[in-house]
Design a protein around this motif. Structure first.
Motif, short mmCIF file in Angstrom:
data_model
loop_
_atom_site.label_atom_id
_atom_site.label_comp_id
_atom_site.label_asym_id
_atom_site.label_seq_id
_atom_site.Cartn_x
_atom_site.Cartn_y
_atom_site.Cartn_z
N SER A 25 0.80 -1.19 -0.08
CA SER A 25 -0.04 0.10 0.08
C SER A 25 0.84 1.36 -0.05
N GLU A 26 2.03 1.14 0.42
CA GLU A 26 3.06 2.23 0.30
C GLU A 26 3.66 2.70 -1.15
N SER B 249 -0.21 -4.01 -15.14
CA SER B 249 -1.28 -4.37 -14.09
C SER B 249 -1.38 -5.82 -13.42
N LYS B 250 -0.86 -6.71 -14.15
CA LYS B 250 -0.83 -8.05 -13.60
C LYS B 250 0.25 -8.05 -12.51
N PHE B 251 1.17 -7.49 -12.88
CA PHE B 251 2.29 -7.45 -11.74
C PHE B 251 1.63 -6.68 -10.29
N VAL B 252 1.08 -5.56 -10.39
CA VAL B 252 0.82 -4.77 -9.52
C VAL B 252 -0.47 -5.53 -8.56
N LYS B 253 -1.45 -6.16 -9.46
CA LYS B 253 -2.59 -6.66 -8.69
C LYS B 253 -2.26 -8.01 -8.24
N THR B 254 -1.57 -8.99 -9.17
CA THR B 254 -1.54 -10.44 -8.76
C THR B 254 -0.26 -10.49 -7.96
N PHE C 21 2.57 -7.89 -6.62
CA PHE C 21 2.79 -7.17 -5.72
C PHE C 21 1.69 -6.78 -4.86
N LYS C 22 0.46 -7.00 -5.34
CA LYS C 22 -0.70 -7.03 -4.66
C LYS C 22 -1.15 -5.66 -3.92
N SER C 23 -1.03 -4.85 -4.98
CA SER C 23 -1.43 -3.52 -4.44
C SER C 23 -2.48 -2.87 -5.05
N HIS C 24 -3.15 -1.94 -4.61
CA HIS C 24 -4.29 -1.48 -5.23
C HIS C 24 -4.17 0.00 -5.92
N ASN C 25 -3.01 0.39 -5.59
CA ASN C 25 -2.63 2.00 -5.99
C ASN C 25 -1.99 1.86 -7.44
N LEU C 26 -3.21 1.44 -8.62
CA LEU C 26 -2.66 1.62 -9.77
C LEU C 26 -3.64 2.29 -10.57
N ASP C 27 -2.95 3.49 -11.19
CA ASP C 27 -3.78 4.46 -11.82
C ASP C 27 -2.86 5.12 -12.95
N SER C 28 -3.50 6.20 -13.76
CA SER C 28 -2.66 6.68 -14.50
C SER C 28 -3.02 8.22 -14.67
N PHE C 29 -2.41 9.17 -15.34
CA PHE C 29 -2.57 10.29 -15.46
C PHE C 29 -3.32 10.53 -16.91
N VAL C 30 -4.10 11.66 -17.06
CA VAL C 30 -4.89 11.91 -18.19
C VAL C 30 -4.33 12.91 -18.83
N TYR C 31 -4.24 13.18 -20.10
CA TYR C 31 -3.80 14.17 -20.93
C TYR C 31 -4.62 14.70 -21.89
N ILE C 32 -5.55 15.34 -21.61
CA ILE C 32 -6.84 16.13 -22.66
C ILE C 32 -6.21 17.40 -22.84
N ASN C 33 -6.04 17.86 -24.09
CA ASN C 33 -6.10 19.32 -24.76
C ASN C 33 -7.22 19.52 -25.67
N GLU C 34 -8.38 20.19 -25.37
CA GLU C 34 -9.42 20.44 -26.22
C GLU C 34 -8.99 21.18 -27.44
N SER C 35 -7.81 22.00 -27.21
CA SER C 35 -7.58 22.96 -28.13
C SER C 35 -6.82 22.18 -29.37
N PHE C 36 -6.52 20.95 -29.18
CA PHE C 36 -5.97 20.15 -30.25
C PHE C 36 -6.70 19.63 -31.03
N ALA C 37 -7.88 19.38 -30.64
CA ALA C 37 -8.87 18.58 -31.37
C ALA C 37 -9.60 19.36 -32.57
N ASP C 38 -9.96 18.74 -33.58
CA ASP C 38 -10.64 19.42 -34.70
C ASP C 38 -11.91 18.24 -35.06
N LYS C 39 -12.61 18.74 -35.94
CA LYS C 39 -13.36 17.79 -36.50
C LYS C 39 -12.99 16.78 -37.57
N LYS C 40 -11.74 16.71 -37.70
CA LYS C 40 -11.10 15.89 -38.94
C LYS C 40 -10.51 14.72 -38.03
#
Ligand code: SF4
Ligand code: SF4
Ligand code: SF4
Ligand code: SF4
Ligand code: FES
Lengths: 166, 589
Positions: free
Chosen positions: B328-329, B347-352, B354-373
């Motif tokens: 947990s540390e 994730s297999k390593f972390v969950k089964t 090392f048996k930790s629940h602290n698995l997540d990731s950062f999100v990178y969203i940039n609305e100004s990059f998007a267009d309709k194409k």
């Protein structure tokens, strides 16, 4: 299976089998040569000047400060030994468009076939008369642009030969 | 469905198709310059002239037949252009008849009249449509003795594109692309007759986010890229198939490499993702990241300073240090930049293991990059696949404030990061200093590696093999384009002539071969020290394991992914229909 018919010994006649007369004939030939004019060249004091048709090491034709080469890379492509490396860059002047920033020939790879000369659209790489190629290391054998550049005036024989026979 | 006859062969066509389309769908190539399946028909190059005829009919409308029951075909006296002539039932087309060939050769000769004899100094040489046709569809000599027209050269059209008027054959593909696909109407024909050329409207620039596609579709060397111009001859390069890593769309690309250095990225057609296009950002942005500021070997911090070490040492140090913490540390940060396989094993390593629940990731969203194409706001290439594998449904990723709190309260004492540089999370980076252990897999030096205790040199997407899942749930396979010490013997990698025949004393083969590794192979070693007993010998094995454990990947294999150009999650055994890809002109091997 042993061959017993028509052996070397059987084919020789009596005098040939005697051996000595043949030795005398050989010595005779040697003695006669001693009194003929010699054609030994005292290389390296005396150097041989090849004709225009000779294919010595490939060189870049330099006109003043510029080389003719436009860095098209065709010589590098055609070279069967992959001896040439060319890196192009853009010129300031528009008509020529590009020039080689890097031009290297690995003389350990070059087989003096002259294909590079034949393919060059600019008559920029040609075979010179230079046959004295000695290197102390593998690195030294990679000739750069400065070592490859030869003023066009010194290459007239080859250029004339190409004009006539190509 | 109407049937037509091309060179005596009966082919099926669809209503409303043109001759060239019907021929293309049936594998018959009619020479053409201006036609492009994704653009409107302009019919100006005349290269696609063919003989067209219809069966003769009697006055009552019934079809005339000869004694063998064959159609009696009346050919039109004038040749037609295949790209704009619509088919009709029982139409007869001759593409290689004497008349058609003569016409095609004449058009070729006509186009070459004012075309400079420039191939040696032209960047397109080796992959030029005009060069190709000058071999295949021309008389091989010119009867034109007068002086050729001169035109503008080296005109900048915008931030990325340079125009050479002399090489242009005025096919108008660039104009139509800008108007119809990029929706930026800045190009037009100017002048007439043999002076005709392409110009920008006064005061405008070709600066849309997709501008560089005109370079690919230009059949000649009239349009070149400012970035790539004169850098290399195409025949010295190798082009390996990959997937763009710059946003969640996953455009199919080819990575052009010489001397183990990426020089150019260009799109590869995929009907279900990017058609024929990609954005300029995706072409230019990755190149520096791949070639520069690389972590070249694993590093371990000794006395406050990172120094290079061996893989064995780095991995055993990591194992030894990780074992000091309670599950947990340790915070495990996954990555939507990493492949499905990497995230799966992680994730297999972390969950089964090392048996930790602290698995997540950062999100990178940039609305100004998007267009309709093509461009989408998700700046990570594999967020869909990663979420699927982690089985988490939250969309905001790591709760940064919560994580900071946990670090401040010493609930989290160590962090393990795969392929993430926290680029737009600058306020989190200082928190790394408060941790007792920071382990990171990184391909470039950055603020995170500066603060790390152990850095694993990471192969980036150009050096890796694997699969990523795009924003539309399409799982796509990509292959390495560069060699590293790990993948030196990767089977099936396309190599250039120089790569194949280089020896030790050739300067052009003495590039660095980076000592980088993929994430999964390092994780496997770490996991095995925790008694996991894994024995994946290649990334393919990992994927196979993944398809057995994650429901939505079921039925997928590397071969089927390659064959169908990607499979959609949950439809592993039910691929989308294969579509015939059009490639205008490319380097022939
Ligand atoms: S002479 Fe032949 S081997 Fe030597 S550099 Fe020229 S093409 Fe290559
Ligand atoms: S073929 Fe001639 S012009 Fe082209 S790179 Fe070689 S030397 Fe230069
Ligand atoms: S556009 Fe094609 S044909 Fe024209 S000079 Fe360039 S390579 Fe040669
Ligand atoms: S620049 Fe290229 S694409 Fe545009 S009209 Fe000329 S040849 Fe066609
Ligand atoms: S392709 Fe038909 S006219 Fe250009």
């Amino acid at each position: 299976m042993n061959i017993t018919k028509n052996t070397e010994a059987e084919r020789l006649n009596f005098w040939e089998r005697m051996y000595l007369p043949e030795i005398a004939r050989g010595l005779g030939l040697t003695f006669r040569q001693m009194f003929k004019p010699s054609f030994v060249r005292q290389y390296p004091e005396e150097k041989w000047e090849p004709t225009g048709s000779y294919r010595g090491r490939p060189v870049l034709v330099a006109e003043g400060n510029d080389e003719r080469c436009v860095a098209c890379g065709l010589c590098a492509r055609v070279c069967p030994a992959l001896a040439i490396q060319v890196q192009a860059s853009e010129t300031l002047d528009l008509s020529k468009e590009r020039f080689p920033v890097l031009f290297e020939i690995n003389m350990l790879r070059c087989i003096y076939c002259g294909f590079c000369e034949e393919v060059c659209p600019e008559e920029a790489i040609i075979m010179s008369k230079d046959y004295e190629l000695v290197f102390k290391s593998q690195k030294e054998a990679i000739l750069g642009k400065e070592q490859l550049r030869v003023p066009v005036e010194q290459l007239q024989d080859r250029l004339e030969f190409l004009r006539q026979y190509r | 469905m109407p049937n037509i006859y091309i060179d005596g062969k009966k082919v099926e066509a669809k209503d409303g198709q043109t001759i060239i389309e019907a021929a293309f769908q049936n594998g018959i190539n009619i020479p053409h310059f201006c036609w492009h399946p994704e653009l409107s028909v302009s019919g100006n190059c005349r290269m696609c002239l063919v003989e067209v005829g219809m069966p003769k009919k009697f006055a009552d409308g019934s079809i005339e037949r000869d004694e063998n029951g064959h159609f009696v075909v009346g050919y039109f006296p004038k040749l037609q252009i295949a790209c704009s002539t619509q088919i009709s039932d029982n139409m007869h087309v001759k593409t290689v008849s004497e008349n058609a060939v003569k016409a095609q050769e004449s058009v070729s000769e006509f186009i070459l009249i004012n075309h400079p004899l420039d191939c040696p100094i032209c960047d397109e040489a080796g992959q030029c449509k005009l060069q190709e046709y000058a071999f295949n569809h021309s008389r091989g000599e010119s009867r034109f003795e007068e002086t050729k027209n001169h035109n503008v050269k080296r005109v900048s059209w915008g931030p990325n594109v340079i125009f050479d008027g002399e090489r242009c054959i005025t096919c108008s593909r660039c104009i139509r692309f800008s108007n119809e696909v990029a929706n930026q109407e800045v190009l037009t024909f100017a002048q007439r007759g043999d002076k005709v050329t392409i110009q920008l409207f006064e005061g405008t620039q070709l600066d849309n986010p997709y501008s560089m596609n005109v370079i690919d579709i230009c059949p000649v060397g009239a349009l070149t890229s400012k970035d790539f111009r004169f850098k290399s001859r195409v025949w010295d390069m190798s082009f390996n198939e990959s997937i763009c890593n710059s946003c969640g769309k996953g455009c199919n690309i080819k990575v052009g490499v010489r001397n183990n250095e990426v020089l150019r990225i260009e799109p590869r057609p995929n009907h279900y993702v990017n058609n024929h296009w990609m954005c300029d950002y995706g072409r230019l942005n990755p190149i520096d990241k791949i070639n520069e500021k690389r972590v070249l070997s694993p590093m371990v911090k000794v006395n406050g300073k990172l120094s290079d070490t061996t893989w064995d040492n780095a991995i055993s140090t990591a194992i030894e240090k990780l074992k000091k913490f309670k599950p947990s540390e340790v915070m495990f940060v996954g990555s939507a930049f990493a492949t499905n396989e990497d995230n799966y094993l992680y994730s297999k390593f972390v969950k089964t293991v090392f048996k930790s629940h602290n698995l997540d990731s950062f999100v990178y969203i940039n609305e100004s990059f998007a267009d309709k194409k093509l461009r989408v706001s998700d700046k990570t290439p594999n967020s869909t696949g990663m979420k699927e594998i982690y089985g988490n449904t939250n969309t905001h990723g790591v709760e940064i404030s919560l994580l900071k709190e946990k670090i401040d309260h010493h609930n989290i004492k160590a962090i393990y990061i795969i392929d993430d540089n926290f680029a737009s999370k600058t306020d989190f980076i200082p928190y790394l200093d408060k941790l007792e252990l920071v382990i990171v897999h990184s391909s470039n030096h950055n603020a995170v590696t500066d603060r790390a205790h152990i850095v694993f040199a990471l192969s980036n997407f150009a050096e890796n093999e694997g699969t990523i899942t795009n924003i539309n749930k399409r799982v796509q396979h990509f292959a390495p384009a560069l060699t590293t010490k790990e993948n030196l013997r990767f089977m099936g990698m396309k190599m250039s002539r120089l790569d194949k025949f280089g020896a030790n004393n050739d300067r052009w083969t003495n590039h660095d071969t980076r000592d980088t590794k993929a994430i999964w192979s390092v994780i496997q070693k770490i996991a095995n020290s925790f008694n996991a007993n894994w024995s994946f010998s290649s990334v393919k094995d990992v994927f196979e394991d993944l398809t057995h454990h994650i429901e939505s990947f079921k039925g997928m294999t590397y071969n089927s992914l390659k064959e169908y150009q990607g499979l959609v999650l949950g439809k592993g055994t039910n691929p989308d229909k294969k579509v015939k890809n059009y490639e205008s002109h490319y380097m022939k091997p």
